[in-house]
Scaffold this motif. Structure first.
Motif, PDB file in Angstrom:
ATOM      1  N   ASP B  52       0.826  -1.194   0.000  1.00 49.41           N
ATOM      2  CA  ASP B  52       0.000   0.000   0.000  1.00 49.41           C
ATOM      3  C   ASP B  52       0.863   1.248   0.000  1.00 49.41           C
ATOM      4  OD1 ASP B  52      -2.696  -1.189   2.201  1.00 49.41           O
ATOM      5  OD2 ASP B  52      -2.151  -1.658   0.132  1.00 49.41           O
ATOM      6  N   SER B  65      -4.099   0.674  -2.824  1.00 44.58           N
ATOM      7  CA  SER B  65      -4.765   0.312  -1.577  1.00 44.58           C
ATOM      8  C   SER B  65      -5.301  -1.099  -1.757  1.00 44.58           C
ATOM      9  CB  SER B  65      -5.912   1.273  -1.251  1.00 44.58           C
ATOM     10  OG  SER B  65      -6.691   0.761  -0.178  1.00 44.58           O
ATOM     11  N   ARG B  66      -4.654  -2.043  -1.147  1.00 42.04           N
ATOM     12  CA  ARG B  66      -5.064  -3.439  -1.322  1.00 42.04           C
ATOM     13  C   ARG B  66      -6.411  -3.713  -0.672  1.00 42.04           C
ATOM     14  NH1 ARG B  66       0.085  -6.262   1.078  1.00 42.04           N
ATOM     15  NH2 ARG B  66      -0.102  -4.406   2.356  1.00 42.04           N
ATOM     16  N   SER B  67      -6.683  -3.077   0.472  1.00 46.36           N
ATOM     17  CA  SER B  67      -7.944  -3.327   1.166  1.00 46.36           C
ATOM     18  C   SER B  67      -9.132  -2.836   0.346  1.00 46.36           C
ATOM     19  CB  SER B  67      -7.946  -2.658   2.542  1.00 46.36           C
ATOM     20  OG  SER B  67      -7.815  -1.255   2.413  1.00 46.36           O
ATOM     21  N   LYS B  68      -8.914  -1.813  -0.442  1.00 48.58           N
ATOM     22  CA  LYS B  68      -9.991  -1.265  -1.265  1.00 48.58           C
ATOM     23  C   LYS B  68      -9.966  -1.810  -2.693  1.00 48.58           C
ATOM     24  CE  LYS B  68     -10.315   3.095   1.295  1.00 48.58           C
ATOM     25  NZ  LYS B  68     -10.209   4.574   1.251  1.00 48.58           N
TER      26      LYS B  68
END
Lengths: 115, 108
Positions: B52, B65-68
């Protein structure tokens, strides 16, 4: 460094004939090479993954008997389009990946037109 | 399956900034690449993000942004030669899956 060449850059062939496209890594050894095709204004679609000395792995929907792939050495992979039809007309791009790296280096592409 | 979305076209003025967004939903993730492709030519590497954050390289920056499931490519101080297609690609295991590309047109 990391140059990949393709030959030919453009080819026109008649329906029913076969065409061979070469992909070479010029200054590095590529244990893995990839073959993509791209239609106008569309994304690159992976056709197959080619590993030196073993059979290629084809993506779903790609006919292995129609698109023959040979990866005979660490610097050369070939794609042969057999019994070509007009719908095979496309931009074919290869890429090569050095051992131990995640990055692919792309060739300049081959424009195939089947009449 | 792999789903990678990016806008089809963007237009900007020479000297301006353009941000190309890419969202992805893939079965696995080993990094995200941005490539530039001029018509009839092979893609050329621009950037690679696996963690990220923002990676800056000259006039080009890329964010992840890996989470998004989201990335963007930022092109600054646009030049006419930047007119091209920009491809977002996700690496999953050893395979690259490409978005359809964003055609950027730079106008004087």
């Amino acid at each position: 460094g990391a140059v990949v060449s393709q030959h030919p850059s453009r080819v026109i062939c008649k329906s029913g004939t076969s065409v061979k496209i070469e992909c070479r890594s010029l200054d590095f050894q590529a244990t893995t090479m990839f073959w993509y095709r791209q239609f106008p204004k569309k994304s690159l679609m992976l056709m197959a993954t080619s590993n030196e000395g073993s059979k290629a792995t084809y993506e779903q929907g790609v006919e292995k008997d129609k698109f023959l792939i040979n990866h005979a050495s660490l610097t050369l992979s070939t794609l042969t389009v057999t019994s070509a039809h007009p719908e095979d007309s496309s931009f074919y791009i290869c890429s090569a990946e050095p051992a131990g790296f995640n990055e692919q280096y792309f060739g300049p592409g081959t424009r195939l037109t089947v009449t | 399956g792999q789903n990678i979305d990016q806008p089809t076209e963007m237009t900007a003025t020479e000297g301006a900034i353009v941000q190309i967004n890419c969202t992805y939903q893939t079965s696995g993730f080993n990094g995200l690449f941005w490539y530039q492709q001029h018509a009839g030519e092979a893609p050329t590497f621009l950037s690679y993000n696996v963690l990220d954050g923002l990676e800056e390289k000259g006039r080009f920056s890329s964010f992840l942004s890996r989470s998004k499931g989201y990335s963007y490519l930022l092109l600054k101080e646009l030049q006419m030669k930047d007119s091209a297609s920009y491809l977002c690609a996700v690496l999953n295991d050893y395979k690259l899956s490409f978005g359809a590309g964003t055609t950027v047109t730079v106008r004087a």
